[in-house]
Design an enzyme around this catalytic site. Structure first.
Site, PDB file in Angstrom:
ATOM      1  N   SER A 155       0.527  -1.243   0.345  1.00 12.13           N
ATOM      2  CA  SER A 155       0.138  -0.186   0.070  1.00 12.13           C
ATOM      3  C   SER A 155       0.449   1.094   0.029  1.00 12.13           C
ATOM      4  O   SER A 155       1.846   1.575  -1.168  1.00 12.13           O
ATOM      5  CB  SER A 155      -0.874  -0.048   1.424  1.00 12.13           C
ATOM      6  OG  SER A 155      -2.375   0.239   0.886  1.00 12.13           O
ATOM      7  N   ASP A 232      -9.993  -5.738  -3.219  1.00 14.01           N
ATOM      8  CA  ASP A 232      -9.612  -4.431  -2.254  1.00 14.01           C
ATOM      9  C   ASP A 232     -10.430  -2.884  -2.645  1.00 14.01           C
ATOM     10  O   ASP A 232     -10.738  -2.415  -3.602  1.00 14.01           O
ATOM     11  CB  ASP A 232      -8.292  -4.419  -2.866  1.00 14.01           C
ATOM     12  CG  ASP A 232      -7.770  -3.283  -2.581  1.00 14.01           C
ATOM     13  OD1 ASP A 232      -7.821  -2.233  -1.768  1.00 14.01           O
ATOM     14  OD2 ASP A 232      -6.263  -3.149  -2.289  1.00 14.01           O
ATOM     15  N   HIS A 266      -7.406  -6.200   0.846  1.00 10.54           N
ATOM     16  CA  HIS A 266      -5.713  -5.238   1.099  1.00 10.54           C
ATOM     17  C   HIS A 266      -5.456  -5.300   2.311  1.00 10.54           C
ATOM     18  O   HIS A 266      -4.125  -5.006   2.994  1.00 10.54           O
ATOM     19  CB  HIS A 266      -6.340  -4.105   1.369  1.00 10.54           C
ATOM     20  CG  HIS A 266      -5.302  -2.590   0.851  1.00 10.54           C
ATOM     21  ND1 HIS A 266      -5.093  -2.290  -0.108  1.00 10.54           N
ATOM     22  CD2 HIS A 266      -5.280  -2.373   1.514  1.00 10.54           C
ATOM     23  CE1 HIS A 266      -3.929  -0.555   0.028  1.00 10.54           C
ATOM     24  NE2 HIS A 266      -3.937  -1.160   1.086  1.00 10.54           N
TER      25      HIS A 266
END
Length: 288
Positions: A155, A232, A266
């Site tokens: 991320s 996600d 995620h």
């Protein structure tokens, strides 16, 4: 273990894991002007010889703990003889007004840039910390091969890994990322962070944007592996924008393996599922 007194490290914890040791150390950072912790996995091979190092950069809100407790990286690192270093995601306890007000800016959200704006610029220098201070510290205190480094992250940390590799041609042997923020100047997270840390002149943002950096990359061939969960929520919210990076890379003929993983989100459940592939990807270059 040889501890270089000029860069004093304090061991916070040590646990035997997969025949090696998962440790956490604390030190006074010269770049960040505060105490910082980092995690380091020393594979069994490190007892007898120097090992290559994979740097892992975590995402928003994380500390050095998330990766070492949730990703399950130690088994593959042990087998491939790779040291894994996982720093924290920002300076801590700097008493800057507003540092703890939001989860996506300030504490736990350093975005791997060197801030140029008050009141952040003195401490928020995560880019230099990750690319300069931390490798110096690791190379002088642990059995690390200084010629063999790779980088990965998740991320915000995937963004960090990509920009570190693209901004420093040849420094890292390989790069990979899980659900990276690929084009921060075009997404809400990046715009908020870059406005605060870098100011309103958007041309200064470009040097920390993987998509922009890929468009002008001219270094040794860099093999990029990216995994992205199809479910996600931040992909559907247009925070990650991998298509923009893939387009930039294909224009510059930078090889990218981009895998859209059906049903994954995620979280660290996603990272845990594919971390072995990433360590294998890095081992191919680090152990060559």
């Amino acid at each position: 273990m040889r501890i270089n007194s000029a860069m004093a490290l304090t061991q916070v914890s040590s646990n035997k894991c997969c025949d090696g040791y998962q440790k956490v150390f604390e030190h006074d950072s010269s770049e960040l002007k505060c105490k910082m912790k980092f995690a380091i996995y020393l594979p069994p091979k490190a007892e007898s010889s120097k090992c290559p190092v994979l740097y892992w950069l975590s995402g928003l809100t994380c500390t050095e703990q998330n990766f070492i407790t949730k990703a399950g990286s130690q088994q593959a690192a042990s087998e491939h003889g790779i040291i894994i270093v996982a720093p924290d995601t920002s300076p801590r306890g700097c008493n800057i007004e507003g540092e703890d007000e939001s989860w996506d800016f300030g504490t736990g959200a350093g975005f791997y840039v060197n801030a140029t704006q008050e009141p952040w610029k003195t401490n928020y220098r995560m880019y230099s910390y990750v690319t300069e201070e931390l490798p110096r510290l690791i190379n002088s205190n642990f059995p690390a091969d200084p010629e063999k480094m790779s980088i990965s992250g998740h991320s915000m940390g995937g963004h960090g890994a990509l920009i570190c590799a693209l901004k420093n041609p040849g420094k890292y042997k390989s790069v990979s990322a899980f659900a990276p923020i690929c084009n921060p100047i075009q997404c809400a997270w990046g715009q908020k962070a870059f406005s605060g840390y870098l100011g309103s002149d958007k041309s200064t943002w470009e040097s920390y944007d993987a998509t922009v950096l890929a468009e002008s990359y001219s270094g040794p061939e860099l093999d990029i592996l990216i995994d992205q969960g199809r479910d996600d929520q931040f992909l559907s919210a247009s925070q990650l924008l991998p298509d923009n990076l893939i387009a930039a890379c294909s224009k510059k003929k930078i090889p990218v393996v981009f895998r859209l993983q059906q049903g994954y989100d995620h979280s660290y459940y996603f990272i845990f599922s594919f971390i072995n592939d990433h360590i294998k990807h890095h081992a191919k270059y680090l152990n060559a």
